[in-house]
Design a protein around this motif. Structure first.
Motif, PDB file in Angstrom:
ATOM      1  N   GLY A 192       1.128  -1.522  -0.119  1.00 47.31           N
ATOM      2  CA  GLY A 192      -0.101   0.066  -0.056  1.00 47.31           C
ATOM      3  C   GLY A 192       0.676   1.572  -0.077  1.00 47.31           C
ATOM      4  O   GLY A 192       2.116   1.248  -0.252  1.00 47.31           O
ATOM      5  N   ILE A 193      -0.109   1.820   0.200  1.00 45.76           N
ATOM      6  CA  ILE A 193       0.788   3.974  -0.049  1.00 45.76           C
ATOM      7  C   ILE A 193       0.047   4.675   0.359  1.00 45.76           C
ATOM      8  O   ILE A 193      -1.460   4.513   0.412  1.00 45.76           O
ATOM      9  CB  ILE A 193       1.119   4.418  -1.383  1.00 45.76           C
ATOM     10  CG1 ILE A 193       2.438   5.460  -1.435  1.00 45.76           C
ATOM     11  CG2 ILE A 193      -0.284   4.564  -2.387  1.00 45.76           C
ATOM     12  CD1 ILE A 193       3.079   5.999  -2.445  1.00 45.76           C
ATOM     13  N   GLY A 194      -0.202   5.486   1.040  1.00 43.25           N
ATOM     14  CA  GLY A 194      -0.338   6.426   1.706  1.00 43.25           C
ATOM     15  C   GLY A 194       0.063   7.949   1.830  1.00 43.25           C
ATOM     16  O   GLY A 194       1.575   8.080   1.560  1.00 43.25           O
ATOM     17  N   SER A 195      -0.358   8.384   2.823  1.00 43.41           N
ATOM     18  CA  SER A 195       0.154  10.315   3.003  1.00 43.41           C
ATOM     19  C   SER A 195      -0.212  10.599   4.062  1.00 43.41           C
ATOM     20  O   SER A 195      -1.677  10.355   4.173  1.00 43.41           O
ATOM     21  CB  SER A 195       0.447  10.737   1.822  1.00 43.41           C
ATOM     22  OG  SER A 195       1.070  12.171   2.607  1.00 43.41           O
ATOM     23  N   VAL A 196      -0.317  11.676   5.203  1.00 45.10           N
ATOM     24  CA  VAL A 196      -0.948  12.394   6.262  1.00 45.10           C
ATOM     25  C   VAL A 196      -0.198  14.376   5.724  1.00 45.10           C
ATOM     26  O   VAL A 196       0.769  14.172   4.914  1.00 45.10           O
ATOM     27  CB  VAL A 196      -0.466  12.099   7.525  1.00 45.10           C
ATOM     28  CG1 VAL A 196      -1.603  11.131   8.024  1.00 45.10           C
ATOM     29  CG2 VAL A 196       0.474  12.127   7.645  1.00 45.10           C
ATOM     30  N   ALA A 197      -1.169  14.959   6.060  1.00 44.02           N
ATOM     31  CA  ALA A 197      -1.093  16.201   5.409  1.00 44.02           C
ATOM     32  C   ALA A 197      -1.658  16.918   6.194  1.00 44.02           C
ATOM     33  O   ALA A 197      -3.186  16.817   6.686  1.00 44.02           O
ATOM     34  CB  ALA A 197      -1.562  16.139   3.627  1.00 44.02           C
ATOM     35  N   PRO A 198      -1.831  18.574   6.119  1.00 41.42           N
ATOM     36  CA  PRO A 198      -2.318  19.592   6.867  1.00 41.42           C
ATOM     37  C   PRO A 198      -3.983  20.176   6.297  1.00 41.42           C
ATOM     38  O   PRO A 198      -4.283  20.786   7.059  1.00 41.42           O
ATOM     39  CB  PRO A 198      -1.423  20.468   7.494  1.00 41.42           C
ATOM     40  CG  PRO A 198      -0.062  20.893   6.125  1.00 41.42           C
ATOM     41  CD  PRO A 198      -0.260  19.508   5.649  1.00 41.42           C
ATOM     42  N   ASP A 199      -4.114  19.972   5.011  1.00 42.87           N
ATOM     43  CA  ASP A 199      -5.118  20.177   4.559  1.00 42.87           C
ATOM     44  C   ASP A 199      -5.900  18.871   3.666  1.00 42.87           C
ATOM     45  O   ASP A 199      -4.926  18.127   3.352  1.00 42.87           O
ATOM     46  CB  ASP A 199      -4.487  21.221   3.649  1.00 42.87           C
ATOM     47  CG  ASP A 199      -3.649  22.316   4.345  1.00 42.87           C
ATOM     48  OD1 ASP A 199      -4.419  22.979   5.192  1.00 42.87           O
ATOM     49  OD2 ASP A 199      -2.482  23.269   3.974  1.00 42.87           O
ATOM     50  N   PHE A 200      -6.874  19.282   3.279  1.00 41.71           N
ATOM     51  CA  PHE A 200      -7.680  18.454   2.952  1.00 41.71           C
ATOM     52  C   PHE A 200      -7.052  18.235   0.437  1.00 41.71           C
ATOM     53  O   PHE A 200      -7.195  19.185   0.610  1.00 41.71           O
ATOM     54  CB  PHE A 200      -9.282  18.956   2.852  1.00 41.71           C
ATOM     55  CG  PHE A 200     -10.166  17.773   2.095  1.00 41.71           C
ATOM     56  CD1 PHE A 200     -10.608  16.340   2.649  1.00 41.71           C
ATOM     57  CD2 PHE A 200     -10.357  17.519   0.786  1.00 41.71           C
ATOM     58  CE1 PHE A 200     -11.601  15.435   2.298  1.00 41.71           C
ATOM     59  CE2 PHE A 200     -11.632  17.046   0.205  1.00 41.71           C
ATOM     60  CZ  PHE A 200     -11.817  15.999   0.478  1.00 41.71           C
ATOM     61  N   ALA A 201      -7.115  16.342   1.667  1.00 38.14           N
ATOM     62  CA  ALA A 201      -7.033  16.325  -0.442  1.00 38.14           C
ATOM     63  C   ALA A 201      -5.533  16.838  -0.604  1.00 38.14           C
ATOM     64  O   ALA A 201      -4.693  16.738  -1.630  1.00 38.14           O
ATOM     65  CB  ALA A 201      -8.256  17.354  -1.538  1.00 38.14           C
ATOM     66  N   ASP A 202      -4.869  16.802  -0.056  1.00 34.65           N
ATOM     67  CA  ASP A 202      -3.571  17.805  -0.429  1.00 34.65           C
ATOM     68  C   ASP A 202      -1.873  16.290   0.447  1.00 34.65           C
ATOM     69  O   ASP A 202      -2.870  15.152   0.851  1.00 34.65           O
ATOM     70  CB  ASP A 202      -2.762  18.641   1.217  1.00 34.65           C
ATOM     71  CG  ASP A 202      -1.622  19.350   0.726  1.00 34.65           C
ATOM     72  OD1 ASP A 202      -0.461  19.104  -0.622  1.00 34.65           O
ATOM     73  OD2 ASP A 202      -0.806  20.349   1.609  1.00 34.65           O
ATOM     74  N   TRP A 203      -1.179  16.045  -0.360  1.00 38.14           N
ATOM     75  CA  TRP A 203      -0.313  14.906  -0.250  1.00 38.14           C
ATOM     76  C   TRP A 203       0.796  14.981   0.714  1.00 38.14           C
ATOM     77  O   TRP A 203       2.183  16.087  -0.432  1.00 38.14           O
ATOM     78  CB  TRP A 203       0.198  14.759  -1.737  1.00 38.14           C
ATOM     79  CG  TRP A 203       0.599  13.365  -1.545  1.00 38.14           C
ATOM     80  CD1 TRP A 203       1.826  12.640  -1.481  1.00 38.14           C
ATOM     81  CD2 TRP A 203       0.014  11.559  -1.369  1.00 38.14           C
ATOM     82  NE1 TRP A 203       2.627  11.089  -1.786  1.00 38.14           N
ATOM     83  CE2 TRP A 203       1.410  10.560  -1.384  1.00 38.14           C
ATOM     84  CE3 TRP A 203      -0.446  11.342  -1.000  1.00 38.14           C
ATOM     85  CZ2 TRP A 203       1.182   9.189  -1.170  1.00 38.14           C
ATOM     86  CZ3 TRP A 203      -1.115  10.222  -1.160  1.00 38.14           C
ATOM     87  CH2 TRP A 203      -0.051   9.079  -1.798  1.00 38.14           C
ATOM     88  N   GLY A 204       1.574  14.818   1.287  1.00 39.91           N
ATOM     89  CA  GLY A 204       2.648  15.296   2.301  1.00 39.91           C
ATOM     90  C   GLY A 204       3.603  14.158   1.719  1.00 39.91           C
ATOM     91  O   GLY A 204       3.890  13.962   0.747  1.00 39.91           O
ATOM     92  N   LYS A 205       4.518  13.089   2.364  1.00 37.12           N
ATOM     93  CA  LYS A 205       5.272  12.447   2.455  1.00 37.12           C
ATOM     94  C   LYS A 205       4.822  11.939   1.961  1.00 37.12           C
ATOM     95  O   LYS A 205       4.721  10.682   2.861  1.00 37.12           O
ATOM     96  CB  LYS A 205       6.188  12.167   4.208  1.00 37.12           C
ATOM     97  CG  LYS A 205       7.104  11.546   3.536  1.00 37.12           C
ATOM     98  CD  LYS A 205       8.325  11.332   5.150  1.00 37.12           C
ATOM     99  CE  LYS A 205       8.844  12.775   5.693  1.00 37.12           C
ATOM    100  NZ  LYS A 205       9.976  12.705   6.482  1.00 37.12           N
ATOM    101  N   THR A 206       5.187  11.156   1.248  1.00 34.65           N
ATOM    102  CA  THR A 206       5.100   9.173   0.840  1.00 34.65           C
ATOM    103  C   THR A 206       5.120   8.506   1.975  1.00 34.65           C
ATOM    104  O   THR A 206       6.613   8.210   2.119  1.00 34.65           O
ATOM    105  CB  THR A 206       5.959   9.085  -0.537  1.00 34.65           C
ATOM    106  OG1 THR A 206       5.296   9.814  -1.532  1.00 34.65           O
ATOM    107  CG2 THR A 206       4.872   7.837  -1.278  1.00 34.65           C
TER     108      THR A 206
END
Length: 235
Positions: free
Chosen positions: A180-194
């Motif tokens: 799998g692959i994912g990310s967390v970010a401070p804004d909706f629908a944004d992409w942070g570190k892979t």
């Protein structure tokens, strides 16, 4: 290190309105205390630091929609499970914080042969408004992107995609491979570190009458390799 004590009441009702489609409402009321935990040898015994803690009262109403046409609840071989909910917390409900917490997931199951199933999952979470930090989505709290310590990657928005190949060698024994692959970010629908994830697992059917398996998984994330033992499939 932080400690958190929670007293919580939760009630939920879900009603089928048409075949495979459900509508529901969940209510949550909680009192929680969060405080740092100091190691016993950090300070000399004659020094007693003040207890640093924060108390919250949280109350939320959560409408929920679900579509479920899986052929089996515990070990599906075909069908969809789609779930969406939106928690709303307001001062009018008795909450100390005004916030919203949105969650959406879609699981799909496809039979590849008599012994093999391909399962896939999309999962999104978003904490909006004045949500307390411990309600921010984080990897490690569930089965999305196995291979991560709880809370290492946490932010307002979380997105995870994963797939798992399941093969049953005998009526009682099976194995899986997942990625799998994912990310967390401070804004909706944004992409942070892979954040990647991959691993292997072993299954033993502990309850043949309900086809429920005991799960042994090992997963590699971006930083760690973690072992898991659980009951039932990861999703």
């Amino acid at each position: 290190e932080l400690g958190q004590d929670v007293d919580m009441a939760l009630a939920e009702a879900l009603r089928r309105v048409v075949p495979h489609f459900y509508v529901g409402l969940k209510a949550v009321y909680a009192n929680t205390t969060v405080a740092p935990r100091f190691p016993g040898d950090l300070l000399p015994p004659e020094i007693s630091p003040p207890r640093l803690e924060v108390d919250y009262t949280l109350a939320a109403l959560t409408p929920r929609l679900q579509f479920d046409n899986r052929d089996h609840e515990f070990n599906p071989r075909s069908g969809w499970l789609v779930d969406g909910e939106a928690a709303v917390s307001r001062d009018a409900f008795g909450s100390d914080r005004d916030y919203e917490h949105y969650e959406f997931s879609a699981n799909h199951y496809r039979s590849m042969s008599e012994q093999a199933v391909l399962a896939s999952r999309l999962h999104m979470k978003y904490a909006a408004g004045d949500a307390p930090y411990f309600l921010y989505p984080a990897f490690g709290l569930g089965s999305d992107l196995r291979g991560y310590q709880t809370g290492t990657y946490r932010d307002r928005f979380l997105l995870a995609l994963q797939a798992e190949y399941r093969h049953r060698f005998t009526p009682r024994w099976g194995a899986v491979a997942f990625a799998g692959i994912g990310s967390v970010a401070p804004d909706f629908a944004d992409w942070g570190k892979t954040l990647p994830s991959a691993g292997l697992g072993l299954r033993w059917v502990v309850a043949p009458q309900n086809d429920i398996s005991l799960r042994f998984d090992v997963a590699r994330g971006r930083d760690d390799t973690i072992w898991y033992v659980g009951v039932g499939e990861a999703f």
